[in-house]
Write an enzyme that holds these catalytic residues in place. Structure first.
Site, PDB file in Angstrom:
ATOM      1  N   CYS A   1       0.819  -1.207   0.000  1.00  0.00           N
ATOM      2  CA  CYS A   1       0.000   0.000   0.000  1.00  0.00           C
ATOM      3  C   CYS A   1       0.857   1.262   0.000  1.00  0.00           C
ATOM      4  O   CYS A   1       1.897   1.319   0.650  1.00  0.00           O
ATOM      5  CB  CYS A   1      -0.875   0.030   1.243  1.00  0.00           C
ATOM      6  SG  CYS A   1      -1.811  -1.476   1.450  1.00  0.00           S
TER       7      CYS A   1
ATOM      8  N   TRP B   1      -3.124  -2.709  -1.519  1.00  0.00           N
ATOM      9  CA  TRP B   1      -2.750  -4.078  -1.886  1.00  0.00           C
ATOM     10  C   TRP B   1      -3.538  -4.959  -0.929  1.00  0.00           C
ATOM     11  O   TRP B   1      -3.269  -4.986   0.267  1.00  0.00           O
ATOM     12  CB  TRP B   1      -1.240  -4.253  -1.720  1.00  0.00           C
ATOM     13  CG  TRP B   1      -0.687  -5.535  -2.240  1.00  0.00           C
ATOM     14  CD1 TRP B   1      -0.345  -5.818  -3.533  1.00  0.00           C
ATOM     15  CD2 TRP B   1      -0.363  -6.710  -1.484  1.00  0.00           C
ATOM     16  NE1 TRP B   1       0.158  -7.081  -3.625  1.00  0.00           N
ATOM     17  CE2 TRP B   1       0.160  -7.662  -2.387  1.00  0.00           C
ATOM     18  CE3 TRP B   1      -0.480  -7.059  -0.132  1.00  0.00           C
ATOM     19  CZ2 TRP B   1       0.563  -8.918  -1.982  1.00  0.00           C
ATOM     20  CZ3 TRP B   1      -0.066  -8.315   0.257  1.00  0.00           C
ATOM     21  CH2 TRP B   1       0.444  -9.228  -0.662  1.00  0.00           C
TER      22      TRP B   1
ATOM     23  N   ASN C   1      -1.883   1.515   6.284  1.00  0.00           N
ATOM     24  CA  ASN C   1      -0.965   0.497   5.739  1.00  0.00           C
ATOM     25  C   ASN C   1      -0.657  -0.492   6.844  1.00  0.00           C
ATOM     26  O   ASN C   1      -0.342  -0.081   7.962  1.00  0.00           O
ATOM     27  CB  ASN C   1       0.362   1.134   5.285  1.00  0.00           C
ATOM     28  CG  ASN C   1       0.228   1.812   3.949  1.00  0.00           C
ATOM     29  OD1 ASN C   1      -0.860   1.877   3.394  1.00  0.00           O
ATOM     30  ND2 ASN C   1       1.335   2.317   3.439  1.00  0.00           N
ATOM     31  N   GLY C   2      -0.712  -1.770   6.540  1.00  0.00           N
ATOM     32  CA  GLY C   2      -0.440  -2.785   7.566  1.00  0.00           C
ATOM     33  C   GLY C   2      -1.700  -3.594   7.812  1.00  0.00           C
ATOM     34  O   GLY C   2      -2.611  -3.626   6.969  1.00  0.00           O
TER      35      GLY C   2
ATOM     36  N   GLU D   1      18.330 -17.431  -8.402  1.00  0.00           N
ATOM     37  CA  GLU D   1      17.878 -16.098  -8.813  1.00  0.00           C
ATOM     38  C   GLU D   1      17.315 -16.119 -10.239  1.00  0.00           C
ATOM     39  O   GLU D   1      16.283 -15.492 -10.512  1.00  0.00           O
ATOM     40  CB  GLU D   1      19.051 -15.107  -8.684  1.00  0.00           C
ATOM     41  CG  GLU D   1      18.779 -13.701  -9.135  1.00  0.00           C
ATOM     42  CD  GLU D   1      17.562 -13.042  -8.492  1.00  0.00           C
ATOM     43  OE1 GLU D   1      17.039 -13.529  -7.495  1.00  0.00           O
ATOM     44  OE2 GLU D   1      17.106 -12.020  -9.051  1.00  0.00           O
TER      45      GLU D   1
ATOM     46  N   LYS E   1      13.472 -15.050 -11.214  1.00  0.00           N
ATOM     47  CA  LYS E   1      13.110 -14.025 -12.212  1.00  0.00           C
ATOM     48  C   LYS E   1      12.117 -14.603 -13.217  1.00  0.00           C
ATOM     49  O   LYS E   1      11.132 -13.964 -13.555  1.00  0.00           O
ATOM     50  CB  LYS E   1      14.340 -13.519 -12.985  1.00  0.00           C
ATOM     51  CG  LYS E   1      15.270 -12.607 -12.265  1.00  0.00           C
ATOM     52  CD  LYS E   1      14.752 -11.212 -12.009  1.00  0.00           C
ATOM     53  CE  LYS E   1      14.084 -11.085 -10.669  1.00  0.00           C
ATOM     54  NZ  LYS E   1      14.863 -10.923  -9.506  1.00  0.00           N
TER      55      LYS E   1
ATOM     56  N   HIS F   1      19.812 -36.627  -6.779  1.00  0.00           N
ATOM     57  CA  HIS F   1      19.192 -37.020  -5.510  1.00  0.00           C
ATOM     58  C   HIS F   1      17.700 -36.740  -5.498  1.00  0.00           C
ATOM     59  O   HIS F   1      17.106 -36.609  -4.432  1.00  0.00           O
ATOM     60  CB  HIS F   1      19.893 -36.317  -4.347  1.00  0.00           C
ATOM     61  CG  HIS F   1      21.359 -36.609  -4.288  1.00  0.00           C
ATOM     62  ND1 HIS F   1      21.851 -37.856  -3.977  1.00  0.00           N
ATOM     63  CD2 HIS F   1      22.431 -35.839  -4.583  1.00  0.00           C
ATOM     64  CE1 HIS F   1      23.175 -37.830  -4.047  1.00  0.00           C
ATOM     65  NE2 HIS F   1      23.547 -36.617  -4.417  1.00  0.00           N
TER      66      HIS F   1
ATOM     67  N   LYS G   1       6.432  -4.310  -4.579  1.00  0.00           N
ATOM     68  CA  LYS G   1       7.848  -3.931  -4.566  1.00  0.00           C
ATOM     69  C   LYS G   1       8.392  -3.877  -3.149  1.00  0.00           C
ATOM     70  O   LYS G   1       9.542  -4.185  -2.900  1.00  0.00           O
ATOM     71  CB  LYS G   1       7.997  -2.564  -5.232  1.00  0.00           C
ATOM     72  CG  LYS G   1       9.422  -2.093  -5.387  1.00  0.00           C
ATOM     73  CD  LYS G   1      10.111  -2.872  -6.471  1.00  0.00           C
ATOM     74  CE  LYS G   1      11.578  -2.532  -6.615  1.00  0.00           C
ATOM     75  NZ  LYS G   1      12.295  -3.588  -7.331  1.00  0.00           N
TER      76      LYS G   1
END
Ligand code: F6R
Length: 587
Positions: free
Chosen positions: A2, A71, A97-98, A466, A470, A489, A582
């Site tokens: 948010c 969000w 927010n939260g 990584e 992506k 394995h 983000k």
């Protein structure tokens, strides 16, 4: 997550200012937005689901406005659930927010007759405030009474259309105040304020503020005592220039990496020396971060061990509980975070400090909570990373640790030389049409497969993780990174005819093992893509990388570009992958 943007001004301003501020926070990830202005003692709001990029508003000019990008956590993505939320009389507009963990409990404390319009955990707060203001007319005092009852990490701001004030309180999510010429601004991300001012006050956890046309009063949430606001001049270059001819920020940020590597080689050695000396003096070193930053921490572990002979532990910040009891005054925790606001990282470093450990931070966002909290901060100076995916900041974190590792051995020049050489190699890799063409055709060959694997050994293992992350995030293909030695394995059971396997084999050391892994998957029908200085019989396609100390940067760049091309082929928006944010400021 948010976003918050608002102002209290001596002049009437167009609410477009708030829309613009929120647009700048878009990159944090959101699913709906809303703004409120004060108008003749009442609140007017405008809310919508979906993107804010091309949104307009019919709200009139006002001295006071507050906006939010949401969000969703509690309640679906609907206009009604978008913030701000209003009290029954429409005097207040509140954003949050939260998470209000005890919102059901709080709702039980309300008197009768309140009309709830949303399914959020937030709305209860504005109704509590509505009741509280009749007991204590001072806005900040009333908000504090409500805020002290909230359980969970939160930032709350409320616009009062009657008094023309905004009050806010926080104990978790970030809030910065901007001291403009004829307005005081507030934003969840200091970079959104830079359009108007570089003079900022960061509201700390446990602090509250009242913004009015006569200035700011900052107080302590618990005691209500007044605190002198500390004004800091933020020098951050936000490089807001836009796309600069690129179709997406992801592509732009991938291509910025050579310049960032040069900047780090030329300008960061002194900062890196301070971290090198902390690492040298520590009796144990822990490297923590989340997601991509965790992978950078893992790469740093290999660098410290191989180059400097330093033993360290790398861990996901959310798994800090295992490490925490081991920490004491001699320990050093190095926290990696682009945003400097990731809650898991902040909680981990707070716990570390409570045990007496020192905290160093590799951060991109100047003025962020982590930057302010750490004993030592190394700013990455990458400019704002607007794509939700981390690309250039990963590279910058690894490059800084590359310098640090060589500084520890006393051969700083070698670190600088290697990072500079990597810049040229990444540049030639990204700019060479032939390589880009090869990456595009590789993407076309693998795009129809639901599952793919990335295999890397030793220092290439974090890179495999990584690269897979992506691809997953941006194309929604299922990609898994594995330590190549672990293949036999279990993982090998997943390889069938045509399964794409990316094999990271840039170096002479561990090359034999990487080729053996390639041969093993190929024998089971896999389609192999080697990241390698030369073609090999085990590879169906070879993406050329030089290897040696440039390898991590070249592999990162090439795999980011591959992920980008896969996203384009699948019609995904590379800058705003679904469900992602983000800056992850909740648990
Ligand atoms: C991946 C990505 C995330 C972040 C993670 C940590 O592309 O962006 O995995 O790396 O959320 O974020 P920061 O670095 O801001 O702490």
């Amino acid at each position: 997550m948010c976003g918050i943007f608002g102002f209290v001004s001596t002049l009437e301003r167009d609410p477009e200012v708030v829309l613009q501020g929120l647009r700048f926070l878009e990159y944090r990830g959101y699913d709906s937005w809303g703004i409120a202005v004060g108008s003749n003692g009442l609140v007017d709001t405008d809310k919508a689901t979906g993107p804010i990029s091309d949104a307009t508003t019919n709200l009139g000019r006002s001295n006071i406005a507050l906006g939010h990008t949401r969000w969703a956590t509690h309640g679906g993505v609907t206009e009604a659930n978008a913030h701000p939320h209003c009290d029954c009389r429409r005097r207040f507009a509140l954003i949050h927010n939260g998470i209000v963990e005890n919102y059901q409990d709080l709702a039980g404390r309300l008197g009768p007759g309140h009309r709830f319009l949303s399914q959020t955990d937030t709305e209860v707060l504005v109704h509590l405030l509505e009741e509280e203001i009749s007991r204590q007319p001072d806005l900040l005092a009333a908000l504090l009474t409500v805020f002290r009852q909230v359980e969970g990490m939160s930032a709350v701001a409320v616009l009062d259309a009657q008094s023309g004030q905004i009050a806010l309180a926080k104990n978790g999510s970030p809030v910065a105040l901007g001291w403009g010429e004829d307005a005081i601004y507030l934003a969840s991300d200091p970079s959104a304020l830079l359009e108007y001012t570089h003079r900022m006050t960061f509201v700390e956890d446990g602090q509250a503020a009242l913004l009015s046309d006569s200035g700011v009063v900052l107080t302590d949430v618990r005691t209500g005592e007044i605190v002198q606001p500390e004004v800091r001049v933020v020098t951050w270059d936000t490089r807001r220039a836009g796309l600069d001819g690129y179709a997406h920020f992801m592509a732009k940020e991938i291509h910025e990496q050579p310049a960032i590597l040069r900047h780090i080689a030329d300008r960061k050695a002194q900062d890196a020396a301070a971290l090198a000396s902390l690492i040298r003096d520590a009796h144990d070193v822990y490297l923590i971060g989340c997601g991509t930053a965790h992978h950078a921490a893992m790469s740093a572990r290999y660098l410290l061990a191989e180059v400097a002979g330093i033993k360290s532990t790398a861990a996901a910040a959310s798994e800090m509980t295992l490490i925490e009891p081991l920490l004491d005054e001699g320990s050093l925790v190095v926290a990696f975070s682009q945003s400097g606001e990731t809650l898991d990282v902040l909680e981990a470093v707070r716990a570390a400090r409570q045990r007496g450990a020192k905290v160093a931070a590799l951060v991109n966002a100047e003025g962020s909570s982590l930057d302010r909290f750490a004993n030592l901060t190394l700013l990455l100076e990458c400019g704002v990373e607007r794509c939700v995916l981390a690309t250039k900041t990963y590279t910058a974190m690894v490059a800084v640790m590359h310098l640090v590792s060589h500084l520890i051995t006393g051969d700083a020049d070698r670190g600088v030389r290697e990072v500079r050489a990597a810049a040229s190699r990444v540049e030639s890799l990204l700019d060479r049409e032939t390589v880009h063409g090869l990456i595009k055709s590789t993407a076309r060959l693998i795009v129809d497969h639901q599952h793919l694997f990335v295999l890397g050994r030793h220092r290439n293992y974090p890179l495999a993780l990584e690269a897979a992350l992506k691809i997953k995030e941006v194309s929604y293909l299922h990609a898994e990174g594995f330590a190549a030695g672990e293949l036999k394995h279990g993982v090998i059971a997943l390889i069938t005819n045509g399964t794409p396997c990316l094999i990271l084999a840039p170096d002479e050391d561990y090359r034999r093992e990487a080729l053996a892994a390639a041969a093993e998957v190929r024998a089971r029908g896999a389609f192999t893509v080697g990241f390698s200085p030369r073609a090999e019989a085990e590879f169906d396609i070879t993406l050329p990388v030089h290897g040696a100390s440039s390898a991590p940067y070249e592999i990162a760049g090439a795999s980011q570009l591959l992920a980008y091309e896969l996203a384009l082929l699948l019609g995904c928006d590379p800058d705003k992958p679904r469900n992602l944010a983000k800056s992850v400021t909740v648990k």
